[in-house]
Design a protein around this motif. Structure first.
Motif, short mmCIF file in Angstrom:
data_model
loop_
_atom_site.label_atom_id
_atom_site.label_comp_id
_atom_site.label_asym_id
_atom_site.label_seq_id
_atom_site.Cartn_x
_atom_site.Cartn_y
_atom_site.Cartn_z
N VAL A 130 14.90 113.15 16.92
CA VAL A 130 13.80 112.71 17.79
C VAL A 130 14.17 111.42 18.51
N GLY A 131 14.81 110.46 17.77
CA GLY A 131 15.23 109.20 18.38
C GLY A 131 16.24 109.42 19.49
N GLY A 132 17.18 110.32 19.22
CA GLY A 132 18.19 110.61 20.25
C GLY A 132 17.55 111.24 21.47
N LEU A 133 16.56 112.14 21.25
CA LEU A 133 15.87 112.79 22.37
C LEU A 133 15.10 111.76 23.20
N ALA A 134 14.43 110.81 22.47
CA ALA A 134 13.66 109.78 23.18
C ALA A 134 14.58 108.89 24.01
N ALA A 135 15.72 108.54 23.42
CA ALA A 135 16.66 107.69 24.14
C ALA A 135 17.19 108.40 25.39
N GLY A 136 17.44 109.67 25.27
CA GLY A 136 17.91 110.44 26.42
C GLY A 136 16.87 110.52 27.52
N MET A 137 15.62 110.75 27.09
CA MET A 137 14.54 110.83 28.08
C MET A 137 14.37 109.49 28.78
N ALA A 138 14.43 108.36 28.01
CA ALA A 138 14.29 107.04 28.63
C ALA A 138 15.40 106.79 29.62
N HIS A 139 16.59 107.26 29.28
CA HIS A 139 17.72 107.09 30.19
C HIS A 139 17.51 107.88 31.47
N GLU A 140 17.03 109.09 31.33
CA GLU A 140 16.82 109.95 32.49
C GLU A 140 15.71 109.37 33.40
N ILE A 141 14.72 108.77 32.75
CA ILE A 141 13.63 108.17 33.54
C ILE A 141 14.09 106.87 34.19
N ASN A 142 14.94 106.11 33.47
CA ASN A 142 15.38 104.79 33.94
C ASN A 142 16.29 104.90 35.18
N PRO A 145 16.33 107.12 37.93
CA PRO A 145 15.59 107.21 39.20
C PRO A 145 14.79 105.94 39.49
N LEU A 146 14.21 105.36 38.43
CA LEU A 146 13.39 104.16 38.61
C LEU A 146 14.25 103.00 39.15
N ALA A 147 15.47 102.89 38.65
CA ALA A 147 16.36 101.83 39.13
C ALA A 147 16.69 102.03 40.61
N GLY A 148 16.88 103.28 41.03
CA GLY A 148 17.17 103.57 42.45
C GLY A 148 16.00 103.22 43.35
N MET A 149 14.83 103.55 42.88
CA MET A 149 13.64 103.25 43.67
C MET A 149 13.48 101.75 43.82
N MET A 150 13.68 100.98 42.75
CA MET A 150 13.55 99.53 42.81
C MET A 150 14.58 98.93 43.76
N GLN A 151 15.76 99.49 43.76
CA GLN A 151 16.83 98.97 44.66
C GLN A 151 16.45 99.23 46.12
N ASN A 152 15.93 100.41 46.44
CA ASN A 152 15.54 100.75 47.81
C ASN A 152 14.38 99.85 48.28
N ALA A 153 13.51 99.55 47.33
CA ALA A 153 12.38 98.68 47.69
C ALA A 153 12.88 97.29 48.05
N ASP A 154 13.87 96.81 47.33
CA ASP A 154 14.43 95.51 47.64
C ASP A 154 15.08 95.52 49.04
N VAL A 155 15.72 96.60 49.42
CA VAL A 155 16.39 96.71 50.74
C VAL A 155 15.37 96.69 51.86
N ILE A 156 14.28 97.39 51.61
CA ILE A 156 13.24 97.48 52.63
C ILE A 156 12.65 96.09 52.87
#
Length: 360
Positions: A334-346, A348-359
């Motif tokens: 379960v811990g490994g699954l949660a870590a994987g999900m957090a990574h997968e969510i993190n 796209p979120l990092a890309g969005m934050m970077q684009n916002a900074d550019v704008i």
């Protein structure tokens, strides 16, 4: 074979010594008594034979007195001497015939010669006086027969003494051999006793050693015969049931170990088929928790009869440890699954934050 007690061994050896020694003593005593009896008999024969010779010599003296005086008194002395000779001859004949029947012919010849002289005396003094020469010849021949009888008597005596001495010598040899064999028998008995005691001690030590091994096992171990009666009971079985070996032995297994009462049919099947039965991780309810056990039933043969050995191993701790490991593995997954999900969510979120900074 049960161990012969030391007291019984000593009693047995003592009995053998007393019986054999008594028998040998009895035989020896009997032979010595026979020897003494024969010695007394020959002594009496010697005595009466010598007196018979003296009586014959006295008769000759009386005969000479009669030939010189030819009177009634000397004739009566002759008759008295002859009566005494006949009495003495009867005693000698009886004794010699018992010792040596073959010598009876000599005594019969002696009796016939005496009878011839007595017949002359019975016809009176005058007739006796006229036949003095014939009587002297008869008494001379009687003395010769007596000498032959004495020689025969000496020969019989010597042969008898030789025979008895040989018998006594054989008896002494037999007693000596008996003592040797008795000594060897006693030594062998003592050796066998201590050998038996040594073997019994080793067996007893081996029995205790095996009992200690069985008692040291962490498993419940019980043995039963073909009727289900308990024949073996170890310390772990005592701790699990509260029954000591003395109380459990002889009881039915279902009464001694109640939680095995449902397995009596299986136990019978195992003894009949001869196949070992193993059941793992059986669950039963204890006083405050669930207990997991491995049950093993092994068929054996005891004294030509079918029997079985039951082994019960408490595997509760192992089962619990296994369950904890399974739970831990689940948590890790379960811990490994949660870590994987957090990574997968993190990502796209990092890309969005970077684009916002550019704008901006």
């Amino acid at each position: 074979m049960p161990l012969l007690k030391k007291r019984h061994l000593y009693l047995l050896i003592l009995s053998v010594v007393v019986i054999c020694g008594g028998t040998a003593s009895y035989i020896s005593l009997a032979l010595f008594q026979v020897k003494d009896h024969l010695a007394n008999d020959f002594h009496e024969v010697y005595r009466h034979t010598n007196k018979l010779e003296l009586d014959v010599l006295k008769f000759n003296l009386s005969l000479e007195a009669f030939s010189a005086r030819n009177d009634t008194s000397t004739f009566e002395n002759l008759q008295e001497e002859m009566d005494l000779i006949f009495l003495r001859l009867k005693v000698v004949t009886s004794m010699i015939s018992e010792l040596d029947p073959e010598s009876e012919a000599i005594t019969l010849d002696l009796s016939s010669r005496m009878a011839g002289v007595d017949q002359i005396l019975q016809k009176g003094a005058a007739h006796t006086f006229s036949r003095l020469a014939e009587i002297r010849a008869a008494t001379s021949s009687i003395l010769d027969v007596l000498a032959h009888l004495s020689h025969t008597r000496d020969k019989i005596s010597q042969n008898s003494i030789t025979t008895i001495s040989a018998a006594l010598k054989r008896q002494v040899n037999l007693i000596s051999v008996f003592i040797v064999f008795l000594t060897l028998a006693v030594i062998a008995s003592i050796f066998l006793y201590y050998r038996q005691a040594s073997v019994a001690y080793e067996l007893d030590q081996l029995k205790k050693y095996l009992e200690n091994i069985i008692d040291a096992l962490p498993s419940i171990l019980a043995g039963v015969d073909d009727s289900g009666t308990v024949t073996l009971w170890n310390k772990q079985a005592e701790m699990a049931t509260g029954l000591t070996a003395d109380k459990a032995m002889g009881q039915n297994l279902a009464l001694a170990i109640p939680f095995l009462s449902e397995d009596m049919e299986t136990l019978t099947t195992v003894m009949q088929t001869g196949e070992t039965r193993i059941e793992r991780s059986r669950a039963r309810h204890g006083h405050s928790r669930t207990i997991f056990e491995d049950l093993t039933i092994c068929p054996i043969t005891a004294g030509g009869k079918k029997a079985a050995v039951i082994r019960v191993d408490d595997v509760t701790d192992q089962i619990q440890m296994k369950q904890m490991m399974i739970q831990s593995e689940k948590m890790l997954s379960v811990g490994g699954l949660a870590a994987g999900m957090a990574h997968e969510i993190n990502n796209p979120l990092a890309g969005m934050m970077q684009n916002a900074d550019v704008i901006k």
